[in-house]
Design a protein around this motif. Structure first.
Motif, PDB file in Angstrom:
ATOM      1  N   VAL A  98       4.675   0.127 -12.318  1.00  0.00           N
ATOM      2  CA  VAL A  98       3.635   0.106 -13.365  1.00  0.00           C
ATOM      3  C   VAL A  98       2.249   0.067 -12.720  1.00  0.00           C
ATOM      4  O   VAL A  98       1.328   0.773 -13.137  1.00  0.00           O
ATOM      5  CB  VAL A  98       3.854  -1.113 -14.319  1.00  0.00           C
ATOM      6  CG1 VAL A  98       2.700  -1.224 -15.304  1.00  0.00           C
ATOM      7  CG2 VAL A  98       5.171  -0.972 -15.069  1.00  0.00           C
ATOM      8  N   ALA A  99       2.103  -0.759 -11.671  1.00  0.00           N
ATOM      9  CA  ALA A  99       0.818  -0.823 -10.948  1.00  0.00           C
ATOM     10  C   ALA A  99       0.474   0.550 -10.388  1.00  0.00           C
ATOM     11  O   ALA A  99      -0.683   0.997 -10.445  1.00  0.00           O
ATOM     12  CB  ALA A  99       0.893  -1.856  -9.828  1.00  0.00           C
ATOM     13  N   ALA A 100       1.487   1.252  -9.857  1.00  0.00           N
ATOM     14  CA  ALA A 100       1.259   2.571  -9.266  1.00  0.00           C
ATOM     15  C   ALA A 100       0.862   3.597 -10.324  1.00  0.00           C
ATOM     16  O   ALA A 100       0.096   4.529 -10.037  1.00  0.00           O
ATOM     17  CB  ALA A 100       2.507   3.047  -8.532  1.00  0.00           C
ATOM     18  N   LEU A 101       1.347   3.402 -11.554  1.00  0.00           N
ATOM     19  CA  LEU A 101       0.943   4.303 -12.640  1.00  0.00           C
ATOM     20  C   LEU A 101      -0.570   4.156 -12.872  1.00  0.00           C
ATOM     21  O   LEU A 101      -1.296   5.151 -12.996  1.00  0.00           O
ATOM     22  CB  LEU A 101       1.729   3.970 -13.915  1.00  0.00           C
ATOM     23  CG  LEU A 101       1.422   4.812 -15.151  1.00  0.00           C
ATOM     24  CD1 LEU A 101       1.712   6.288 -14.902  1.00  0.00           C
ATOM     25  CD2 LEU A 101       2.227   4.335 -16.361  1.00  0.00           C
ATOM     26  N   ALA A 102      -1.026   2.896 -12.890  1.00  0.00           N
ATOM     27  CA  ALA A 102      -2.471   2.659 -13.045  1.00  0.00           C
ATOM     28  C   ALA A 102      -3.228   3.261 -11.866  1.00  0.00           C
ATOM     29  O   ALA A 102      -4.305   3.856 -12.040  1.00  0.00           O
ATOM     30  CB  ALA A 102      -2.744   1.159 -13.148  1.00  0.00           C
ATOM     31  N   ALA A 103      -2.656   3.145 -10.656  1.00  0.00           N
ATOM     32  CA  ALA A 103      -3.314   3.707  -9.461  1.00  0.00           C
ATOM     33  C   ALA A 103      -3.402   5.228  -9.560  1.00  0.00           C
ATOM     34  O   ALA A 103      -4.440   5.818  -9.258  1.00  0.00           O
ATOM     35  CB  ALA A 103      -2.547   3.307  -8.201  1.00  0.00           C
ATOM     36  N   GLY A 104      -2.301   5.855  -9.991  1.00  0.00           N
ATOM     37  CA  GLY A 104      -2.274   7.314 -10.110  1.00  0.00           C
ATOM     38  C   GLY A 104      -3.323   7.808 -11.094  1.00  0.00           C
ATOM     39  O   GLY A 104      -4.086   8.742 -10.809  1.00  0.00           O
ATOM     40  N   ALA A 156       0.843  -1.204   0.000  1.00  0.00           N
ATOM     41  CA  ALA A 156       0.000   0.000   0.000  1.00  0.00           C
ATOM     42  C   ALA A 156       0.875   1.250   0.000  1.00  0.00           C
ATOM     43  O   ALA A 156       0.597   2.220  -0.708  1.00  0.00           O
ATOM     44  CB  ALA A 156      -0.923  -0.015   1.215  1.00  0.00           C
ATOM     45  N   CYS A 157       1.937   1.212   0.788  1.00  0.00           N
ATOM     46  CA  CYS A 157       2.851   2.350   0.882  1.00  0.00           C
ATOM     47  C   CYS A 157       3.537   2.615  -0.458  1.00  0.00           C
ATOM     48  O   CYS A 157       3.587   3.750  -0.938  1.00  0.00           O
ATOM     49  CB  CYS A 157       3.877   2.093   1.980  1.00  0.00           C
ATOM     50  SG  CYS A 157       5.165   3.335   2.048  1.00  0.00           S
ATOM     51  N   MET A 158       4.052   1.537  -1.074  1.00  0.00           N
ATOM     52  CA  MET A 158       4.736   1.708  -2.366  1.00  0.00           C
ATOM     53  C   MET A 158       3.745   2.178  -3.434  1.00  0.00           C
ATOM     54  O   MET A 158       4.062   3.031  -4.261  1.00  0.00           O
ATOM     55  CB  MET A 158       5.398   0.394  -2.788  1.00  0.00           C
ATOM     56  CG  MET A 158       6.659   0.097  -1.993  1.00  0.00           C
ATOM     57  SD  MET A 158       7.573  -1.311  -2.660  1.00  0.00           S
ATOM     58  CE  MET A 158       6.597  -2.682  -2.086  1.00  0.00           C
ATOM     59  N   ASN A 159       2.532   1.626  -3.393  1.00  0.00           N
ATOM     60  CA  ASN A 159       1.516   2.000  -4.381  1.00  0.00           C
ATOM     61  C   ASN A 159       1.192   3.493  -4.289  1.00  0.00           C
ATOM     62  O   ASN A 159       1.188   4.206  -5.292  1.00  0.00           O
ATOM     63  CB  ASN A 159       0.254   1.161  -4.126  1.00  0.00           C
ATOM     64  CG  ASN A 159      -0.630   1.044  -5.354  1.00  0.00           C
ATOM     65  OD1 ASN A 159      -0.135   0.935  -6.477  1.00  0.00           O
ATOM     66  ND2 ASN A 159      -1.929   1.076  -5.153  1.00  0.00           N
ATOM     67  N   ASP A 160       0.950   3.986  -3.055  1.00  0.00           N
ATOM     68  CA  ASP A 160       0.601   5.402  -2.879  1.00  0.00           C
ATOM     69  C   ASP A 160       1.802   6.312  -3.170  1.00  0.00           C
ATOM     70  O   ASP A 160       1.661   7.336  -3.842  1.00  0.00           O
ATOM     71  CB  ASP A 160       0.086   5.662  -1.458  1.00  0.00           C
ATOM     72  CG  ASP A 160      -1.367   5.224  -1.294  1.00  0.00           C
ATOM     73  OD1 ASP A 160      -1.997   4.901  -2.323  1.00  0.00           O
ATOM     74  OD2 ASP A 160      -1.875   5.209  -0.159  1.00  0.00           O
ATOM     75  N   SER A 161       2.986   5.945  -2.652  1.00  0.00           N
ATOM     76  CA  SER A 161       4.157   6.805  -2.842  1.00  0.00           C
ATOM     77  C   SER A 161       4.533   6.906  -4.320  1.00  0.00           C
ATOM     78  O   SER A 161       4.776   8.001  -4.837  1.00  0.00           O
ATOM     79  CB  SER A 161       5.372   6.269  -2.089  1.00  0.00           C
ATOM     80  OG  SER A 161       5.047   6.052  -0.754  1.00  0.00           O
ATOM     81  N   LEU A 162       4.578   5.745  -5.001  1.00  0.00           N
ATOM     82  CA  LEU A 162       4.965   5.770  -6.418  1.00  0.00           C
ATOM     83  C   LEU A 162       3.894   6.471  -7.257  1.00  0.00           C
ATOM     84  O   LEU A 162       4.217   7.219  -8.190  1.00  0.00           O
ATOM     85  CB  LEU A 162       5.218   4.347  -6.929  1.00  0.00           C
ATOM     86  CG  LEU A 162       6.451   3.652  -6.325  1.00  0.00           C
ATOM     87  CD1 LEU A 162       6.500   2.176  -6.725  1.00  0.00           C
ATOM     88  CD2 LEU A 162       7.740   4.330  -6.792  1.00  0.00           C
ATOM     89  N   ALA A 163       2.612   6.256  -6.913  1.00  0.00           N
ATOM     90  CA  ALA A 163       1.544   6.968  -7.639  1.00  0.00           C
ATOM     91  C   ALA A 163       1.704   8.476  -7.423  1.00  0.00           C
ATOM     92  O   ALA A 163       1.530   9.264  -8.359  1.00  0.00           O
ATOM     93  CB  ALA A 163       0.176   6.501  -7.157  1.00  0.00           C
ATOM     94  N   GLY A 164       2.071   8.867  -6.191  1.00  0.00           N
ATOM     95  CA  GLY A 164       2.303  10.281  -5.882  1.00  0.00           C
ATOM     96  C   GLY A 164       3.434  10.852  -6.724  1.00  0.00           C
ATOM     97  O   GLY A 164       3.357  11.975  -7.214  1.00  0.00           O
ATOM     98  N   LEU A 165       4.490  10.048  -6.936  1.00  0.00           N
ATOM     99  CA  LEU A 165       5.619  10.516  -7.756  1.00  0.00           C
ATOM    100  C   LEU A 165       5.222  10.625  -9.230  1.00  0.00           C
ATOM    101  O   LEU A 165       5.579  11.580  -9.913  1.00  0.00           O
ATOM    102  CB  LEU A 165       6.818   9.573  -7.598  1.00  0.00           C
ATOM    103  CG  LEU A 165       7.499   9.611  -6.220  1.00  0.00           C
ATOM    104  CD1 LEU A 165       8.626   8.586  -6.147  1.00  0.00           C
ATOM    105  CD2 LEU A 165       8.058  11.008  -5.924  1.00  0.00           C
ATOM    106  N   TRP A 166       4.455   9.633  -9.722  1.00  0.00           N
ATOM    107  CA  TRP A 166       3.965   9.713 -11.111  1.00  0.00           C
ATOM    108  C   TRP A 166       3.141  10.991 -11.292  1.00  0.00           C
ATOM    109  O   TRP A 166       3.267  11.714 -12.277  1.00  0.00           O
ATOM    110  CB  TRP A 166       3.069   8.517 -11.453  1.00  0.00           C
ATOM    111  CG  TRP A 166       3.776   7.225 -11.769  1.00  0.00           C
ATOM    112  CD1 TRP A 166       3.661   6.046 -11.098  1.00  0.00           C
ATOM    113  CD2 TRP A 166       4.669   6.949 -12.869  1.00  0.00           C
ATOM    114  NE1 TRP A 166       4.425   5.067 -11.689  1.00  0.00           N
ATOM    115  CE2 TRP A 166       5.053   5.600 -12.781  1.00  0.00           C
ATOM    116  CE3 TRP A 166       5.176   7.727 -13.910  1.00  0.00           C
ATOM    117  CZ2 TRP A 166       5.923   5.000 -13.694  1.00  0.00           C
ATOM    118  CZ3 TRP A 166       6.041   7.131 -14.830  1.00  0.00           C
ATOM    119  CH2 TRP A 166       6.407   5.783 -14.707  1.00  0.00           C
ATOM    120  N   LEU A 167       2.281  11.283 -10.311  1.00  0.00           N
ATOM    121  CA  LEU A 167       1.417  12.472 -10.403  1.00  0.00           C
ATOM    122  C   LEU A 167       2.243  13.760 -10.318  1.00  0.00           C
ATOM    123  O   LEU A 167       1.902  14.760 -10.947  1.00  0.00           O
ATOM    124  CB  LEU A 167       0.350  12.443  -9.306  1.00  0.00           C
ATOM    125  CG  LEU A 167      -0.739  11.388  -9.500  1.00  0.00           C
ATOM    126  CD1 LEU A 167      -1.541  11.178  -8.221  1.00  0.00           C
ATOM    127  CD2 LEU A 167      -1.684  11.790 -10.629  1.00  0.00           C
TER     128      LEU A 167
END
Lengths: 96, 336
Positions: B257-263, B66-77
């Motif tokens: 890549v998953a975090a990109l989809a999340a973002g 969850a942490c990696m998903n949110d943090s990486l999505a935050g960086l993509w954004l």
């Protein structure tokens, strides 16, 4: 001068200082503050205005067709918009 | 100004507003689709994490994910907003009260709801926990009625309930016999998750009256990621998982890549929530359960069981009811 507000916040604030304004008038008024930024585009301003309208914070009671046959919508702030501004507008902006 | 020009202006304005709302509905559906994709991709990424013991599997791995998903999505954004010239908007927003509201929404929807969800599953069992957490759109709709005064028509309520039943049918797992002494605590945590996700949407929409959704979601993802990393992961040994994943390029790439989809999904969800209201936005986002099934069947060769078909069908009918007014749709040249 107080620090710049987020653009959407500033658009709402500007509308509260005039009777009504269309997107061109709002952009002209805010150009000195945001004019050099990449987000300073008509499409971006329209998106903010349509969202503010969808959230019942501003009204779009006045619409006309201009000389070029294009739609011009005049937006004005309503009671709910003023209530939000009174509550959340930073102190430095209150006298503007 | 003559009357016909006046009427034409009014009609054009109404069409502009209707097109904007229709775009909001499509954005809501897109958020569900990309969230389904995120769930599948995150599942694949989790499959690449080495086995670290039973204890780690319950809390450390899911919370680290969850942490990696949110943090990486935050960086993509951050990259997205930076290239669009909106970086300074993030700083400006954080200096206002509505910006702080978005941070609180992030805590409710991120660490609190995610933590409650995991604890609920582990203490009360998935059958009860998943059923309770699936009710979050109803919580969001109720809170939006109370705090945002958003009117919700009966058609949308019916659609939402159908979607939720569909989601429960898809994710239902038969309960295991024998209630443990911590069962009710688990139910409480699952309820906290449903409340957290519902409250997040309402609070964020309130803040987004004055803040761009593209900025709000960036703040939300970064806040959630940072709080999980600093305050939650050390408590559950999650950093061991993160440091392991970072040394494995393929696994880390899969999480990115998953975090990109999340973002992309979160961006669409926040935008839809502001444009068409919390109830509709949440219900359309809730179609992710159905999209998850579709992607798993298409790409992971998951067998398509009768339960999955029935559940997905209910989600589809429910979401359609939320998005489209049948009476208007079947009118000639109907407005949806």
């Amino acid at each position: 001068m107080a620090e710049l507000l987020p653009l959407r916040f500033r658009i709402l604030h500007y509308i509260s200082t005039v009777d009504k304004a269309c997107v061109e008038q709002i952009m002209k008024a805010l150009e000195p503050e945001y004019g050099t930024e990449k987000q300073f585009k008509k499409a971006v301003f329209m998106d903010h205005l349509l969202d503010l309208k969808a959230n019942f914070i501003i009204d779009d009671n006045d619409a006309v067709i201009d000389d070029k046959g294009e739609l011009v919508i005049y937006y004005s702030i309503n009671h709910e918009g003023r209530r939000l501004l009174n509550k959340y507008l930073p102190k430095g902006w209150r006298q503007k | 100004m003559n009357t016909s020009a006046n009427q034409r202006a009014i009609l054009m304005k109404e069409k502009l507003n209707a097109d904007f709302a229709r775009k909001g509905v499509l954005t809501g559906l897109f958020s569900g689709c990309t969230w389904g994709l995120n769930s599948v991709l995150l599942g694949l990424a989790l499959g690449l994490v080495p086995i670290l013991g039973e204890e780690a599997a319950i809390y450390a791995i899911p919370l680290a994910a969850a942490c990696m998903n949110d943090s990486l999505a935050g960086l993509w954004l951050l990259i997205y907003n930076g290239t669009a010239g909106r970086f300074q908007e993030i700083i400006r927003s954080l200096k206002t009260f509505p910006g702080i509201m978005v941070c609180i929404a992030a805590l409710l929807g991120g660490p609190i709801a995610n933590g409650g969800y995991l604890l609920g599953i582990s203490l009360a069992g998935p059958a009860y926990a998943l059923t309770i957490t699936a009710l979050y759109p109803i919580v969001g709709a109720l809170l939006s009625r109370i705090f945002l005064k958003q009117h919700i028509v009966p058609r949308v309520w019916v659609g939402m309930v159908l979607s939720i039943i569909g989601a429960i049918v898809i994710s239902y797992v038969p309960p295991e016999g024998g209630n443990s002494s911590v069962f009710y605590l688990g139910i409480l945590f699952a309820s906290l998750a449903a409340f957290g996700w519902g409250a997040e949407a309402v609070l964020a929409v309130y803040g987004m009256s004055m803040i761009d959704p593209k900025i709000a979601i960036n703040i939300r993802e970064l806040t959630s990621g940072i709080v999980l990393a600093i305050f939650v992961l050390p408590l559950v040994g999650g950093w061991a998982v993160v440091s392991k994943v970072i040394t494995m390029p393929v696994a880390f790439g899969a999480f990115a890549v998953a975090a990109l989809a999340a973002g992309v999904s979160y961006l669409a969800w926040y935008k839809a929530n502001t444009t068409i209201g919390v109830a509709k936005g949440m219900a359309l986002n809730g179609t992710y359960v159905m999209w998850g099934v579709i992607f798993s069947v298409l790409f992971l060769d998951q067998p398509l069981t009768q339960t999955l078909v029935i559940g997905s069908g209910l989600v589809l009918v429910g979401a359609t009811l939320v998005a489209i007014n049948p009476k208007e749709f079947f009118k000639k040249g109907g407005e949806a």
